[in-house]
Design a protein around this motif. Structure first.
Motif, mmCIF file in Angstrom:
data_model
loop_
_atom_site.group_PDB
_atom_site.id
_atom_site.type_symbol
_atom_site.label_atom_id
_atom_site.label_comp_id
_atom_site.label_asym_id
_atom_site.label_seq_id
_atom_site.Cartn_x
_atom_site.Cartn_y
_atom_site.Cartn_z
ATOM 1 N N HIS A 4 1.055 -1.438 0.118
ATOM 2 C CA HIS A 4 -0.091 0.453 -0.220
ATOM 3 C C HIS A 4 1.348 0.736 -0.351
ATOM 4 O O HIS A 4 0.542 1.916 0.919
ATOM 5 C CB HIS A 4 -0.741 -0.009 1.060
ATOM 6 C CG HIS A 4 -2.440 -1.081 1.453
ATOM 7 N ND1 HIS A 4 -3.667 -0.591 1.063
ATOM 8 C CD2 HIS A 4 -1.453 -2.414 1.021
ATOM 9 C CE1 HIS A 4 -4.402 -1.792 1.591
ATOM 10 N NE2 HIS A 4 -3.195 -3.130 0.828
ATOM 11 N N HIS A 5 2.271 1.389 -0.980
ATOM 12 C CA HIS A 5 2.397 2.562 -1.508
ATOM 13 C C HIS A 5 3.606 2.622 0.064
ATOM 14 O O HIS A 5 4.460 3.536 0.353
ATOM 15 C CB HIS A 5 2.270 3.382 -1.238
ATOM 16 C CG HIS A 5 1.048 3.598 -2.630
ATOM 17 N ND1 HIS A 5 1.325 3.495 -3.940
ATOM 18 C CD2 HIS A 5 -0.463 3.888 -2.061
ATOM 19 C CE1 HIS A 5 -0.235 3.247 -4.625
ATOM 20 N NE2 HIS A 5 -1.200 3.750 -3.713
ATOM 21 N N ARG A 6 3.637 1.656 1.236
ATOM 22 C CA ARG A 6 4.648 1.497 1.943
ATOM 23 C C ARG A 6 5.544 0.839 1.677
ATOM 24 O O ARG A 6 5.132 -0.297 1.216
ATOM 25 C CB ARG A 6 3.618 1.461 3.478
ATOM 26 C CG ARG A 6 4.888 1.692 4.717
ATOM 27 C CD ARG A 6 3.943 1.542 5.307
ATOM 28 N NE ARG A 6 4.855 2.060 6.894
ATOM 29 C CZ ARG A 6 4.046 2.081 7.503
ATOM 30 N NH1 ARG A 6 2.720 1.562 8.135
ATOM 31 N NH2 ARG A 6 5.043 2.050 9.359
ATOM 32 N N PRO A 7 7.035 0.954 2.055
ATOM 33 C CA PRO A 7 7.380 -0.462 1.861
ATOM 34 C C PRO A 7 7.770 -1.124 2.815
ATOM 35 O O PRO A 7 6.907 -1.428 4.216
ATOM 36 C CB PRO A 7 9.923 0.489 2.661
ATOM 37 C CG PRO A 7 9.104 1.745 2.911
ATOM 38 C CD PRO A 7 7.809 2.446 2.564
ATOM 39 N N LEU A 8 7.638 -3.194 2.138
ATOM 40 C CA LEU A 8 7.488 -4.317 3.114
ATOM 41 C C LEU A 8 8.004 -4.093 3.787
ATOM 42 O O LEU A 8 7.218 -4.255 5.180
ATOM 43 C CB LEU A 8 7.517 -4.711 1.459
ATOM 44 C CG LEU A 8 6.594 -6.088 2.444
ATOM 45 C CD1 LEU A 8 5.475 -5.813 2.496
ATOM 46 C CD2 LEU A 8 7.671 -6.742 1.198
ATOM 47 N N TYR A 9 9.139 -3.765 4.040
ATOM 48 C CA TYR A 9 10.177 -4.318 4.750
ATOM 49 C C TYR A 9 9.312 -3.334 6.607
ATOM 50 O O TYR A 9 9.678 -3.609 7.445
ATOM 51 C CB TYR A 9 11.864 -3.501 4.824
ATOM 52 C CG TYR A 9 12.224 -2.242 4.075
ATOM 53 C CD1 TYR A 9 12.674 -1.251 5.847
ATOM 54 C CD2 TYR A 9 12.101 -2.372 2.934
ATOM 55 C CE1 TYR A 9 12.811 -0.268 5.312
ATOM 56 C CE2 TYR A 9 12.460 -1.060 2.456
ATOM 57 C CZ TYR A 9 12.646 -0.191 3.542
ATOM 58 O OH TYR A 9 12.929 1.114 3.529
ATOM 59 N N SER A 10 9.040 -2.128 6.382
ATOM 60 C CA SER A 10 8.734 -1.411 7.256
ATOM 61 C C SER A 10 7.309 -1.633 7.422
ATOM 62 O O SER A 10 7.027 -1.659 8.625
ATOM 63 C CB SER A 10 8.521 0.422 6.880
ATOM 64 O OG SER A 10 7.438 1.217 7.716
ATOM 65 N N GLU A 11 6.205 -2.132 6.873
ATOM 66 C CA GLU A 11 5.131 -2.653 7.061
ATOM 67 C C GLU A 11 5.387 -3.653 8.234
ATOM 68 O O GLU A 11 4.615 -4.128 9.084
ATOM 69 C CB GLU A 11 4.710 -2.971 6.137
ATOM 70 C CG GLU A 11 2.659 -3.416 6.024
ATOM 71 C CD GLU A 11 1.671 -2.997 7.262
ATOM 72 O OE1 GLU A 11 1.046 -3.207 7.364
ATOM 73 O OE2 GLU A 11 2.040 -1.056 6.786
ATOM 74 N N ILE A 12 6.711 -4.679 7.701
ATOM 75 C CA ILE A 12 7.022 -5.771 8.746
ATOM 76 C C ILE A 12 7.113 -5.938 9.811
ATOM 77 O O ILE A 12 6.595 -6.184 11.286
ATOM 78 C CB ILE A 12 7.700 -6.641 7.895
ATOM 79 C CG1 ILE A 12 7.207 -7.294 6.600
ATOM 80 C CG2 ILE A 12 7.466 -8.148 8.676
ATOM 81 C CD1 ILE A 12 8.279 -7.855 5.906
#
Length: 128
Positions: free
Chosen positions: A22-30
């Motif tokens: 959703h337009h956010r870095p995947l690593y940050s979401e994890i």
């Protein structure tokens, strides 16, 4: 949450730096979801070179406007808590690799070190 000491499970998620949720870095979401789940800790490590299922070698040595360097998200907690977190990854990771490794965690609580008379926290090596 208190720190973790003893038997633990290390979860490592290997993804690309440019992978998004959703337009956010995947690593940050994890990392944010691991924090919200109350896991003991999570860190992101950026690789300087690597390849995955695509067999394309990604490297920081090449000048490129579209570098997609490898990223490893590492989470450590008890086996029960890490395995309970896996369904979160199922919803997020569409391409990548997840590994699970048994490990031993040793906690060094920085906030519990003795203070010197001036009130400053002590250090491991207090030479005169």
């Amino acid at each position: 949450m208190t720190g973790l000491t003893g038997s633990a499970l290390r979860l490592t998620v290997f993804i690309g730096e440019n992978d998004t949720w959703h337009h956010r870095p995947l690593y940050s979401e994890i990392v944010h979801r691991a924090h919200a789940a109350g896991l003991a800790g999570a860190s992101v490590f950026r690789g300087i070179e690597g390849f995955g299922a695509s067999s394309l070698v990604h490297t920081s040595r090449l000048l490129s406007l579209s570098e997609d360097l490898p990223v490893a998200v590492v989470v450590v907690d008890t086996e029960e808590r890490v395995r309970a977190f896996l369904p979160e990854l199922d919803a997020l990771v569409t391409e990548g690799l997840v590994t699970l490794d048994a490990c031993e965690a040793v906690r060094y609580p920085g906030d519990e070190r003795p203070s010197d008379p001036s009130g400053h926290p002590g250090t491991k090596d207090e030479r005169p």
